[in-house]
Write a protein that holds these residues in place. Structure first.
Motif, mmCIF file in Angstrom:
data_model
loop_
_atom_site.group_PDB
_atom_site.id
_atom_site.type_symbol
_atom_site.label_atom_id
_atom_site.label_comp_id
_atom_site.label_asym_id
_atom_site.label_seq_id
_atom_site.Cartn_x
_atom_site.Cartn_y
_atom_site.Cartn_z
ATOM 1 N N ILE A 73 0.859 -1.184 0.000
ATOM 2 C CA ILE A 73 0.000 0.000 0.000
ATOM 3 C C ILE A 73 0.895 1.233 0.000
ATOM 4 C CG2 ILE A 73 -1.746 1.342 1.266
ATOM 5 C CD1 ILE A 73 -2.822 -1.202 2.421
ATOM 6 N N GLY A 74 0.591 2.195 -0.859
ATOM 7 C CA GLY A 74 1.384 3.426 -0.905
ATOM 8 C C GLY A 74 2.635 3.227 -1.724
ATOM 9 N N ASN A 75 3.749 3.043 -1.053
ATOM 10 C CA ASN A 75 5.028 2.799 -1.737
ATOM 11 C C ASN A 75 5.153 1.299 -2.000
ATOM 12 O OD1 ASN A 75 7.659 2.879 -2.667
ATOM 13 N ND2 ASN A 75 8.293 4.398 -1.161
ATOM 14 N N ILE A 76 4.779 0.890 -3.193
ATOM 15 C CA ILE A 76 4.651 -0.530 -3.528
ATOM 16 C C ILE A 76 6.023 -1.168 -3.781
ATOM 17 C CG2 ILE A 76 3.650 -2.190 -5.139
ATOM 18 C CD1 ILE A 76 1.524 -0.764 -3.599
ATOM 19 N N GLY A 77 6.193 -2.395 -3.253
ATOM 20 C CA GLY A 77 7.318 -3.225 -3.665
ATOM 21 C C GLY A 77 8.611 -3.062 -2.901
ATOM 22 N N ARG A 78 8.590 -2.402 -1.738
ATOM 23 C CA ARG A 78 9.798 -2.391 -0.902
ATOM 24 C C ARG A 78 9.970 -3.766 -0.266
ATOM 25 N NH1 ARG A 78 12.567 2.226 0.779
ATOM 26 N NH2 ARG A 78 11.875 4.144 -0.247
ATOM 27 N N ILE A 79 11.206 -4.243 -0.225
ATOM 28 C CA ILE A 79 11.482 -5.625 0.150
ATOM 29 C C ILE A 79 12.352 -5.682 1.401
ATOM 30 C CG2 ILE A 79 12.457 -7.832 -0.599
ATOM 31 C CD1 ILE A 79 10.152 -6.979 -2.327
ATOM 32 N N GLY A 80 11.959 -6.528 2.336
ATOM 33 C CA GLY A 80 12.792 -6.814 3.502
ATOM 34 C C GLY A 80 12.816 -8.313 3.756
ATOM 35 N N ILE A 81 13.907 -8.802 4.338
ATOM 36 C CA ILE A 81 14.039 -10.230 4.642
ATOM 37 C C ILE A 81 14.146 -10.414 6.149
ATOM 38 C CG2 ILE A 81 15.461 -12.304 4.371
ATOM 39 C CD1 ILE A 81 16.395 -11.229 1.708
ATOM 40 N N ILE A 82 13.338 -11.292 6.692
ATOM 41 C CA ILE A 82 13.439 -11.655 8.106
ATOM 42 C C ILE A 82 14.426 -12.814 8.192
ATOM 43 C CG2 ILE A 82 12.178 -12.335 10.170
ATOM 44 C CD1 ILE A 82 11.398 -9.615 8.856
ATOM 45 N N SER A 83 15.554 -12.560 8.840
ATOM 46 C CA SER A 83 16.631 -13.550 8.764
ATOM 47 C C SER A 83 16.976 -14.227 10.083
ATOM 48 C CB SER A 83 17.900 -12.893 8.211
ATOM 49 O OG SER A 83 18.289 -11.807 9.023
ATOM 50 N N ASP A 84 16.609 -13.617 11.232
ATOM 51 C CA ASP A 84 17.110 -14.239 12.465
ATOM 52 C C ASP A 84 16.110 -14.368 13.604
ATOM 53 O OD1 ASP A 84 16.898 -11.593 13.159
ATOM 54 O OD2 ASP A 84 18.847 -11.480 14.146
ATOM 55 N N LYS A 85 14.932 -13.738 13.521
ATOM 56 C CA LYS A 85 13.959 -13.880 14.611
ATOM 57 C C LYS A 85 12.563 -13.520 14.111
ATOM 58 C CE LYS A 85 15.088 -9.229 16.299
ATOM 59 N NZ LYS A 85 15.588 -8.445 17.447
ATOM 60 N N LYS A 86 11.560 -13.951 14.849
ATOM 61 C CA LYS A 86 10.193 -13.692 14.427
ATOM 62 C C LYS A 86 9.840 -12.215 14.585
ATOM 63 C CE LYS A 86 8.160 -14.919 18.937
ATOM 64 N NZ LYS A 86 7.232 -15.826 19.621
ATOM 65 N N VAL A 87 8.956 -11.720 13.703
ATOM 66 C CA VAL A 87 8.489 -10.346 13.750
ATOM 67 C C VAL A 87 6.993 -10.318 13.454
ATOM 68 C CG1 VAL A 87 10.737 -9.472 12.954
ATOM 69 C CG2 VAL A 87 8.877 -9.821 11.304
ATOM 70 N N ALA A 88 6.360 -9.203 13.848
ATOM 71 C CA ALA A 88 4.983 -8.915 13.447
ATOM 72 C C ALA A 88 5.021 -7.735 12.481
ATOM 73 C CB ALA A 88 4.138 -8.590 14.673
ATOM 74 N N PHE A 89 3.933 -7.512 11.739
ATOM 75 C CA PHE A 89 3.944 -6.458 10.731
ATOM 76 C C PHE A 89 2.536 -5.951 10.492
ATOM 77 C CE2 PHE A 89 3.774 -10.651 8.985
ATOM 78 C CZ PHE A 89 2.875 -10.613 7.923
ATOM 79 N N ASN A 90 2.428 -4.722 9.976
ATOM 80 C CA ASN A 90 1.102 -4.129 9.828
ATOM 81 C C ASN A 90 0.456 -4.472 8.483
ATOM 82 O OD1 ASN A 90 2.076 -2.330 7.882
ATOM 83 N ND2 ASN A 90 1.766 -0.495 9.100
ATOM 84 N N GLN A 91 -0.760 -3.948 8.290
ATOM 85 C CA GLN A 91 -1.598 -4.333 7.148
ATOM 86 C C GLN A 91 -1.159 -3.723 5.825
ATOM 87 O OE1 GLN A 91 -2.501 -2.918 9.975
ATOM 88 N NE2 GLN A 91 -3.736 -1.084 9.632
ATOM 89 N N GLN A 92 -0.158 -2.873 5.848
ATOM 90 C CA GLN A 92 0.378 -2.339 4.597
ATOM 91 C C GLN A 92 1.449 -3.250 3.996
ATOM 92 O OE1 GLN A 92 0.915 1.629 6.745
ATOM 93 N NE2 GLN A 92 0.741 2.266 4.633
ATOM 94 N N ILE A 93 1.678 -4.362 4.674
ATOM 95 C CA ILE A 93 2.742 -5.285 4.278
ATOM 96 C C ILE A 93 2.184 -6.697 4.114
ATOM 97 C CG2 ILE A 93 4.923 -6.347 5.017
ATOM 98 C CD1 ILE A 93 5.452 -3.785 6.634
ATOM 99 N N ASN A 94 2.666 -7.409 3.107
ATOM 100 C CA ASN A 94 2.375 -8.833 2.962
ATOM 101 C C ASN A 94 3.653 -9.626 3.182
ATOM 102 O OD1 ASN A 94 -0.460 -9.553 2.199
ATOM 103 N ND2 ASN A 94 -0.096 -7.990 0.645
ATOM 104 N N ALA A 95 3.510 -10.757 3.841
ATOM 105 C CA ALA A 95 4.646 -11.668 4.025
ATOM 106 C C ALA A 95 4.587 -12.761 2.967
ATOM 107 C CB ALA A 95 4.611 -12.279 5.415
ATOM 108 N N ILE A 96 5.753 -13.100 2.418
ATOM 109 C CA ILE A 96 5.869 -14.193 1.447
ATOM 110 C C ILE A 96 6.742 -15.271 2.083
ATOM 111 C CG2 ILE A 96 6.712 -14.843 -0.833
ATOM 112 C CD1 ILE A 96 6.183 -11.961 -1.722
#
Length: 363
Positions: A73-96
């Motif tokens: 949502i908004g700024n589409i397609g920014r990418i981050g990788i979760i590499s070492d611990k669990k996280v939560a995230f808001n509704q503007q983000i999808n997890a793959i």
């Protein structure tokens, strides 16, 4: 081979636990990721400026390591990788979450280079959105050979390292501009230099909203169409993803933007509302409805005003005064013009603007 994301992964949309329940937010148990934490590359995400407690787990969407987060949502397609611990995230983000044997960084790079197609998929000209279904059906080309994936990642990581180093150099120049601003004008609201205090309204000659008319479906309109994603968080104009629009000649003056106009993003997520830049191009473009066009009078230089609206003080103020509706935050033209600002002599503002222009040449 070409596959849809839902064929090789599970997709999860984020959620925000209620802010009204203080027990959900009074701990450092779980990182809570919002779009402003995710950079422009594919860096690993290990920290955030917000956390939720374990008691909020049932109200959140939590993912573990080897997961890709992508803004939708908004700024589409920014990418981050979760590499070492669990996280939560808001509704503007999808997890793959891959369910297929694939190098996680390889898939992240595939998505990073798919940003133009993802932006084209967004179903709104004003607030770009790619929903979970659209993301799941989104097709990507992947090399199924894990060894080849690893070699590709190795090359791209080296290139990304060079880009990151040069980006840091540009960031240092941005910090130099901020430091020079404080040196010349002091910090607001303390006003240790004793300048006259006024409001944005005192500095403007004309304030208008952009048009609510939609962009051309085939992107073959007569005029370039500036939307909220064409303004960066740090106050720059980004024309890499530019739509087009047709508009009656009688409305051209009303909705067009001219060199030295200030553009203010009035509606966005709470973290991004208030993005501000100076329009520096002589070409005529049309503004979308969620941008306010501000033309200044003889008391102010646009680079001075824009830099003020991009200070940490102003960013925090926007979060305080914005109103929320339908999942978006808004600051209207009246509220914008009520914002207090110091008004140094125009000659000093012009001197600062010349300094900014010289630094921009270095960048």
């Amino acid at each position: 081979m070409e596959v849809s994301l839902k064929e090789i992964s599970k997709i999860v949309t984020g959620n925000t636990p209620s802010k009204k329940n203080k027990n959900y937010w009074n701990s450092k148990d779980i990182c809570f990721i919002k779009p402003d934490v995710i950079g422009s590359g594919i860096d690993s995400i290990t920290t955030s400026n917000e956390y939720i407690s374990n008691s909020a787990s049932s109200k959140a969407r939590i993912v573990d390591r080897n997961t890709i987060l992508i803004t939708c949502i908004g700024n589409i397609g920014r990418i981050g990788i979760i590499s070492d611990k669990k996280v939560a995230f808001n509704q503007q983000i999808n997890a793959i979450i891959p369910n297929y044997k694939i190098n996680i960084r390889y898939l992240a790079y595939v998505l990073l280079f798919s940003q133009p197609r993802l932006n084209a998929l967004a179903n709104s000209a004003v607030v770009p959105i790619v929903n979970k279904t659209q993301l799941g059906n989104f097709k990507v080309k992947i090399n199924p050979n894990l060894e080849s994936q690893g070699k590709i990642v190795s090359i791209l990581d080296k290139i990304a390292k060079i880009i990151k180093k040069q980006t840091k150099e540009i960031e240092h120049l941005d910090e130099l501009i901020k430091a020079r601003f404080v040196e010349m004008f002091g910090e607001f609201p303390y006003n240790e230099k004793g300048w006259n205090i006024g409001t944005i309204r005192d500095l403007v000659s004309d304030v208008r909203y952009g048009t609510s008319k939609k962009a051309s479906e085939n992107n073959d309109g007569k005029y370039p169409y500036l939307r909220m994603n064409n303004i960066t968080y740090d106050g720059k104009l980004d024309l890499r993803d530019l739509k087009s629009i047709d508009i009656p000649e009688k409305d051209l003056e009303k909705y067009s933007v001219k060199k030295d106009d200030i553009l203010f993003n009035r509606t966005n997520s709470r973290e991004l509302v208030g993005k501000t830049c100076v329009y520096t191009i002589p070409e005529t473009m049309i503004l979308a409805g969620f941008i306010i066009r501000v033309r200044l009078n003889e008391l102010a230089n646009p680079l001075f005003v824009s830099t003020f609206l991009n200070t940490d003080y102003s960013k925090q103020l926007f979060k305080t005064i914005c109103k929320n509706a339908s999942g978006q935050s808004n600051i209207n033209a009246t509220e914008l013009q009520k914002i207090k600002i110091y008004i140094p002599p125009l000659s000093l503002q012009n001197k600062f603007a010349n300094f900014v222009q010289q630094v921009d040449k270095s960048k």
